[in-house]
Design a protein around this motif. Structure first.
Motif, PDB file in Angstrom:
ATOM      1  N   GLY A 217       0.890  -0.975   0.063  1.00  0.00           N
ATOM      2  CA  GLY A 217       0.357  -0.760  -0.384  1.00  0.00           C
ATOM      3  C   GLY A 217       0.544   1.248  -0.067  1.00  0.00           C
ATOM      4  O   GLY A 217       0.192   2.672  -0.565  1.00  0.00           O
ATOM      5  N   ILE A 218       1.918   0.998   0.876  1.00  0.00           N
ATOM      6  CA  ILE A 218       2.704   2.328   0.816  1.00  0.00           C
ATOM      7  C   ILE A 218       3.285   2.832  -0.591  1.00  0.00           C
ATOM      8  O   ILE A 218       3.048   3.791  -1.346  1.00  0.00           O
ATOM      9  N   ALA A 219       4.218   1.707  -0.962  1.00  0.00           N
ATOM     10  CA  ALA A 219       4.186   1.241  -1.970  1.00  0.00           C
ATOM     11  C   ALA A 219       3.533   2.053  -3.747  1.00  0.00           C
ATOM     12  O   ALA A 219       4.163   3.274  -4.377  1.00  0.00           O
ATOM     13  N   LEU A 220       2.552   1.822  -3.202  1.00  0.00           N
ATOM     14  CA  LEU A 220       1.156   1.938  -4.325  1.00  0.00           C
ATOM     15  C   LEU A 220       0.758   3.285  -4.589  1.00  0.00           C
ATOM     16  O   LEU A 220       0.503   4.296  -5.481  1.00  0.00           O
ATOM     17  N   SER A 221       0.875   3.968  -3.333  1.00  0.00           N
ATOM     18  CA  SER A 221       0.466   5.832  -2.192  1.00  0.00           C
ATOM     19  C   SER A 221       1.186   6.437  -2.891  1.00  0.00           C
ATOM     20  O   SER A 221       1.411   7.863  -3.846  1.00  0.00           O
ATOM     21  N   GLN A 222       3.272   6.342  -2.996  1.00  0.00           N
ATOM     22  CA  GLN A 222       3.819   6.718  -3.450  1.00  0.00           C
ATOM     23  C   GLN A 222       3.856   7.119  -4.757  1.00  0.00           C
ATOM     24  O   GLN A 222       4.316   8.429  -5.402  1.00  0.00           O
ATOM     25  N   ALA A 223       3.809   6.010  -5.156  1.00  0.00           N
ATOM     26  CA  ALA A 223       3.953   5.494  -6.812  1.00  0.00           C
ATOM     27  C   ALA A 223       2.570   6.977  -7.689  1.00  0.00           C
ATOM     28  O   ALA A 223       2.818   7.122  -8.724  1.00  0.00           O
ATOM     29  N   ALA A 224       1.611   6.735  -6.880  1.00  0.00           N
ATOM     30  CA  ALA A 224       0.467   7.008  -7.459  1.00  0.00           C
ATOM     31  C   ALA A 224       0.658   9.126  -6.895  1.00  0.00           C
ATOM     32  O   ALA A 224      -0.153   9.395  -7.809  1.00  0.00           O
ATOM     33  N   GLY A 225       1.456   9.399  -5.951  1.00  0.00           N
ATOM     34  CA  GLY A 225       1.936  10.931  -5.814  1.00  0.00           C
ATOM     35  C   GLY A 225       1.269  11.333  -4.638  1.00  0.00           C
ATOM     36  O   GLY A 225       0.918  12.434  -4.518  1.00  0.00           O
ATOM     37  N   CYS A 226       0.648  10.750  -4.388  1.00  0.00           N
ATOM     38  CA  CYS A 226       0.050  11.138  -2.599  1.00  0.00           C
ATOM     39  C   CYS A 226       1.395  11.139  -2.156  1.00  0.00           C
ATOM     40  O   CYS A 226       2.500  11.545  -1.839  1.00  0.00           O
TER      41      CYS A 226
END
Length: 269
Positions: A217-226
């Motif tokens: 989830g952290i990796a997804l959020s970082q890649a999405a620009g969160c």
């Protein structure tokens, strides 16, 4: 390597999700792990399905899995973090709010990750550059948004920073009530939802380094620009630890200000 890491992480998460879906509603054996924590047959079998996929394609990689622990030689310098069923208690009482999380870490960097929702038939994934959700074989780019004002707060222990921060106090803060709407789904699927624009933010206490629950989830959020930091605004896995994932800078700043209000005057002495 006949399959790239992006496709492999998606395949592994989808394999685990298929097992979780197949056991839903059945009578499941429980395996006690610690006070208030247990695994079910679905957790064990979903993890096996994931590991079978990973080991067939990457036999030399190290694996850190929720139920079976650390396996593999680790000679490749690559580590797979596997959480076969995040939200086991939800699942055991026939609540569909669960996720299947798989992430690949090289050194300190997660380079591929997937979080699968077994019941929505969605796989949120990142190759370390972009972030997408796959439905019916079609990928859609994730777009964070704070429009909903929904903030998911993890109320599950442990609370290593309880002297300076408690999630329950955050929910009772008038500033929080005036600006946000709380949600508690008790699964890290909610972290992927921030990346997808279905939540404005997610907040949890805890030490999350090497966490099989949160890595994807952290990796997804970082890649999405969160905006992704610890609860004190410091970089992840430093300072107080914990996690604040926000769709934008304004939401992130507002939540950090609310967290700071809890800190006693003598907290830094």
């Amino acid at each position: 390597m006949s399959i790239n890491d992006r496709d492999l992480v998606i395949e592994a998460a989808a394999a685990g999700a298929a097992v979780v879906r197949s056991h839903y509603g059945a009578s499941l054996a429980r395996f006690e792990k610690s006070a208030g924590d247990f695994a079910t047959t679905a957790d064990i079998e979903a993890e096996k399905a994931i590991l079978d996929v990973l080991r067939a394609a990457r036999p030399d990689d190290l694996v850190l899995a929720e139920e079976s622990g650390r396996t593999g030689t680790g000679g490749s310098g690559r580590t797979w973090l596997v959480d076969p069923l995040c939200g086991t208690l939800n699942y055991a009482v026939r609540n569909m709010l669960v996720s299947v999380n798989v992430a690949l870490r090289t050194g300190t960097q997660v380079v591929a990750a997937a979080s699968a929702d077994p019941f929505a038939d969605e796989v949120f994934w990142t190759d370390g550059v972009g972030a997408n959700v796959r439905r019916g074989g079609v990928d859609e780019q994730l777009a964070p948004s704070a429009e909903s004002r929904l903030v998911d707060v993890n109320l599950d222990p442990p609370f290593p920073n309880e002297r300076v921060f408690q999630a329950a106090r955050l929910l009772a803060d008038r500033g929080f009530i005036e600006r946000f709407r709380p949600r508690v789904v008790s699964t890290t699927l909610a972290v992927a939802w921030v990346a997808a624009g279905r939540r404005a933010a997610y907040v949890t206490d805890g030490h999350l380094r090497d966490s099989v629950h949160f890595a994807a989830g952290i990796a997804l959020s970082q890649a999405a620009g969160c905006v992704v930091t610890g609860i004190d605004g410091q970089p992840l896995h430093t300072g107080a630890g914990g996690l604040v994932v926000a769709a934008d800078e304004q939401t992130h700043a507002a939540l950090l200000a609310l967290v700071e209000k809890q800190r006693p005057a003598d907290a830094n002495r």
